[in-house]
Design a protein around this motif. Structure first.
Motif, short mmCIF file in Angstrom:
data_model
loop_
_atom_site.label_atom_id
_atom_site.label_comp_id
_atom_site.label_asym_id
_atom_site.label_seq_id
_atom_site.Cartn_x
_atom_site.Cartn_y
_atom_site.Cartn_z
N ARG A 147 -1.83 -47.07 23.50
CA ARG A 147 -2.29 -45.67 23.00
C ARG A 147 -3.78 -45.86 22.50
NH1 ARG A 147 1.55 -41.11 22.90
NH2 ARG A 147 -0.13 -40.07 21.29
N LYS A 196 -7.27 -44.11 23.94
CA LYS A 196 -7.27 -42.90 23.05
C LYS A 196 -8.05 -41.85 23.57
CE LYS A 196 -9.85 -45.00 19.40
NZ LYS A 196 -10.07 -45.33 18.28
N MET A 210 -2.86 -38.90 26.48
CA MET A 210 -2.27 -38.83 25.13
C MET A 210 -1.28 -37.37 24.91
SD MET A 210 -3.31 -41.35 23.65
CE MET A 210 -3.38 -42.26 25.18
#
Length: 58
Positions: A40, A44, A50
């Motif tokens: 993640r 991002k 996400m």
């Protein structure tokens, strides 16, 4: 992770859900959590990815 697009994100999410299940069965949830946090952090900027991960509790 060089590919983008919602189809790729759907496939990745499916793989991650399978990985989470495997790690749960093996009792190595902490390793999966660390891997997912790293993934993640590195991805991002991919907002759709996400959102999809959030939707599936990843």
């Amino acid at each position: 992770m060089k590919q983008t697009g919602n189809t790729v994100y759907d496939q990745l999410t499916g793989l991650l859900l399978s990985m989470r299940d495997c790690h749960h069965r093996l009792g190595t949830e902490d390793e999966f959590t660390a891997y997912l946090a790293s993934l993640r952090a590195g991805q991002k900027r991919k907002r759709n990815l996400m959102r999809l991960l959030d939707k599936h509790g990843l």
